[in-house]
Design a protein around this motif. Structure first.
Motif, mmCIF file in Angstrom:
data_model
loop_
_atom_site.group_PDB
_atom_site.id
_atom_site.type_symbol
_atom_site.label_atom_id
_atom_site.label_comp_id
_atom_site.label_asym_id
_atom_site.label_seq_id
_atom_site.Cartn_x
_atom_site.Cartn_y
_atom_site.Cartn_z
ATOM 1 N N ILE A 172 2.813 7.319 13.413
ATOM 2 C CA ILE A 172 3.673 6.573 12.498
ATOM 3 C C ILE A 172 3.446 7.030 11.059
ATOM 4 C CG2 ILE A 172 4.128 4.277 11.512
ATOM 5 C CD1 ILE A 172 3.557 3.150 14.350
ATOM 6 N N VAL A 173 2.185 7.238 10.697
ATOM 7 C CA VAL A 173 1.862 7.729 9.349
ATOM 8 C C VAL A 173 2.441 9.125 9.139
ATOM 9 C CG1 VAL A 173 -0.014 8.463 7.826
ATOM 10 C CG2 VAL A 173 -0.204 6.310 9.087
ATOM 11 N N ILE A 174 2.286 9.981 10.136
ATOM 12 C CA ILE A 174 2.822 11.343 10.041
ATOM 13 C C ILE A 174 4.341 11.323 9.898
ATOM 14 C CG2 ILE A 174 3.167 13.499 11.323
ATOM 15 C CD1 ILE A 174 0.346 13.084 12.493
ATOM 16 N N LEU A 175 4.995 10.481 10.704
ATOM 17 C CA LEU A 175 6.453 10.377 10.645
ATOM 18 C C LEU A 175 6.903 9.847 9.288
ATOM 19 C CD1 LEU A 175 9.244 10.496 11.983
ATOM 20 C CD2 LEU A 175 8.790 8.216 12.941
ATOM 21 N N GLY A 176 6.239 8.803 8.815
ATOM 22 C CA GLY A 176 6.601 8.232 7.519
ATOM 23 C C GLY A 176 6.432 9.219 6.386
ATOM 24 N N THR A 177 5.355 10.004 6.455
ATOM 25 C CA THR A 177 5.113 11.023 5.427
ATOM 26 C C THR A 177 6.188 12.100 5.483
ATOM 27 O OG1 THR A 177 2.718 10.617 5.566
ATOM 28 C CG2 THR A 177 3.430 12.673 4.539
ATOM 29 N N LYS A 178 6.545 12.517 6.681
ATOM 30 C CA LYS A 178 7.591 13.537 6.861
ATOM 31 C C LYS A 178 8.927 13.057 6.307
ATOM 32 C CE LYS A 178 10.101 16.045 10.499
ATOM 33 N NZ LYS A 178 10.239 16.249 11.972
ATOM 34 N N LEU A 179 9.237 11.784 6.503
ATOM 35 C CA LEU A 179 10.514 11.226 6.048
ATOM 36 C C LEU A 179 10.468 10.735 4.603
ATOM 37 C CD1 LEU A 179 11.559 9.210 9.248
ATOM 38 C CD2 LEU A 179 12.363 11.474 8.520
ATOM 39 N N GLN A 180 9.321 10.939 3.952
ATOM 40 C CA GLN A 180 9.134 10.525 2.559
ATOM 41 C C GLN A 180 9.372 9.029 2.371
ATOM 42 O OE1 GLN A 180 11.758 13.338 0.471
ATOM 43 N NE2 GLN A 180 10.000 14.675 0.115
ATOM 44 N N ALA A 181 8.922 8.258 3.348
ATOM 45 C CA ALA A 181 8.969 6.800 3.232
ATOM 46 C C ALA A 181 8.036 6.352 2.111
ATOM 47 C CB ALA A 181 8.564 6.150 4.549
ATOM 48 N N PRO A 182 8.375 5.300 1.388
ATOM 49 C CA PRO A 182 7.543 4.852 0.264
ATOM 50 C C PRO A 182 6.318 4.059 0.739
ATOM 51 C CG PRO A 182 9.421 3.408 0.489
ATOM 52 C CD PRO A 182 9.607 4.495 1.513
ATOM 53 N N LEU A 183 5.393 4.750 1.380
ATOM 54 C CA LEU A 183 4.224 4.083 1.955
ATOM 55 C C LEU A 183 3.356 3.437 0.876
ATOM 56 C CD1 LEU A 183 3.211 6.712 4.685
ATOM 57 C CD2 LEU A 183 4.895 4.853 4.801
ATOM 58 N N HIS A 184 3.464 3.941 -0.333
ATOM 59 C CA HIS A 184 2.680 3.382 -1.446
ATOM 60 C C HIS A 184 3.150 1.979 -1.831
ATOM 61 C CE1 HIS A 184 6.244 5.162 -3.259
ATOM 62 N NE2 HIS A 184 6.024 4.465 -4.355
ATOM 63 N N LEU A 185 4.343 1.616 -1.392
ATOM 64 C CA LEU A 185 4.881 0.289 -1.717
ATOM 65 C C LEU A 185 4.556 -0.751 -0.653
ATOM 66 C CD1 LEU A 185 8.458 1.262 -3.006
ATOM 67 C CD2 LEU A 185 6.390 0.837 -4.367
ATOM 68 N N THR A 186 4.008 -0.324 0.470
ATOM 69 C CA THR A 186 3.834 -1.226 1.612
ATOM 70 C C THR A 186 2.548 -2.039 1.511
ATOM 71 O OG1 THR A 186 2.731 0.488 2.946
ATOM 72 C CG2 THR A 186 5.126 0.345 3.095
ATOM 73 N N HIS A 187 2.550 -3.156 2.232
ATOM 74 C CA HIS A 187 1.368 -4.026 2.306
ATOM 75 C C HIS A 187 1.260 -4.536 3.732
ATOM 76 C CE1 HIS A 187 -1.711 -6.742 0.586
ATOM 77 N NE2 HIS A 187 -1.317 -7.558 1.563
ATOM 78 N N SER A 188 0.097 -4.365 4.346
ATOM 79 C CA SER A 188 -0.059 -4.700 5.764
ATOM 80 C C SER A 188 -1.105 -5.768 6.036
ATOM 81 C CB SER A 188 -0.430 -3.426 6.552
ATOM 82 O OG SER A 188 0.523 -2.409 6.367
#
Length: 225
Positions: A172-188
């Motif tokens: 999921i992390v690899i996919l999100g990075t590939k798609l340039q998802a804004p992971l820096h904005l997320t909170h889990s």
């Protein structure tokens, strides 16, 4: 083409939204203020929606805290430290949450003429919630096929998409990075005390995923693995 995306503001739902975007859907994110333990994740959802410049980000207000029975809605129930070896469903499970959320999403999709509903459930690296399993999604799809005017009269099926359901957190992390998802904005984090705790189930799974993927998690933690 329109797609309703269930957006919590966490890692999985944000990557799921990135998948929908990559498939050229017009995004209609749907979030919930269900009187959960904290509002930080909801603020993240707003930021993610703004990042994608969506036409509308709908936030439904309800009071699932009235049910009780979950550490995420009842502050008298402590959020436990992660126990990845446990076979028990943890107290962070919210009764019927995905069933309720998907029902709202189905009604919203029908109202706006959306063809798809994207939900970021995952059945590999997760906390054992019953409403994240493929069996649940399959049964809800059957229910959806019999419960709307769109499907019964107009023969327009609304498809539930679960692009992450068989992915590990690493993937999921690899996919999100590939798609340039804004992971820096997320909170889990389940605790939601501002900065992520690094100790609950959700934080441990997230940190492990980033570590195995070979990427630095862009958010801050009180303590790390």
């Amino acid at each position: 083409m329109k797609a309703v995306v269930l957006l919590s503001g966490g890692l999985d739902s944000t990557v799921c939204m990135a998948v929908a975007k990559s498939q050229n859907y017009d995004l209609y994110p749907l979030s919930f203020n269900y009187n959960q333990r904290h509002s930080i994740e909801l603020e993240s959802a707003k930021e993610v929606a703004e990042y994608y410049e969506v036409t509308r980000h709908l936030i439904i207000e309800n009071n699932m805290n009235e049910f009780g029975g979950s550490a995420l809605t009842d502050k008298s129930i402590e959020v436990p430290a992660a126990n990845m070896d446990s076979k028990e469903i943890p107290p962070t499970y919210v009764p019927a949450r995905n069933l309720i959320f998907l029902s709202y999403a189905l009604g919203y999709a029908e109202a706006i003429g959306a063809e798809r509903i994207f939900i970021g459930v995952n059945a590999l690296d997760y906390s054992g919630y019953p409403d994240c399993r493929p069996e649940f999604i399959s049964l809800f799809q059957k229910l959806a096929d019999y419960s709307t005017k769109a499907s019964v009269q107009d023969k327009k099926e609304i498809i539930i998409e679960t692009p992450l359901i068989q992915l590990s957190k690493k993937d999921i992390v690899i996919l999100g990075t590939k798609l340039q998802a804004p992971l820096h904005l997320t909170h889990s984090c389940y605790r939601g005390d501002g900065i992520a705790c690094g100790n609950c189930d959700s934080c441990i799974l997230r940190l492990r995923g980033f570590k195995e993927a070979g990427f630095q998690d862009p958010i801050s933690y009180d303590k790390k693995l």
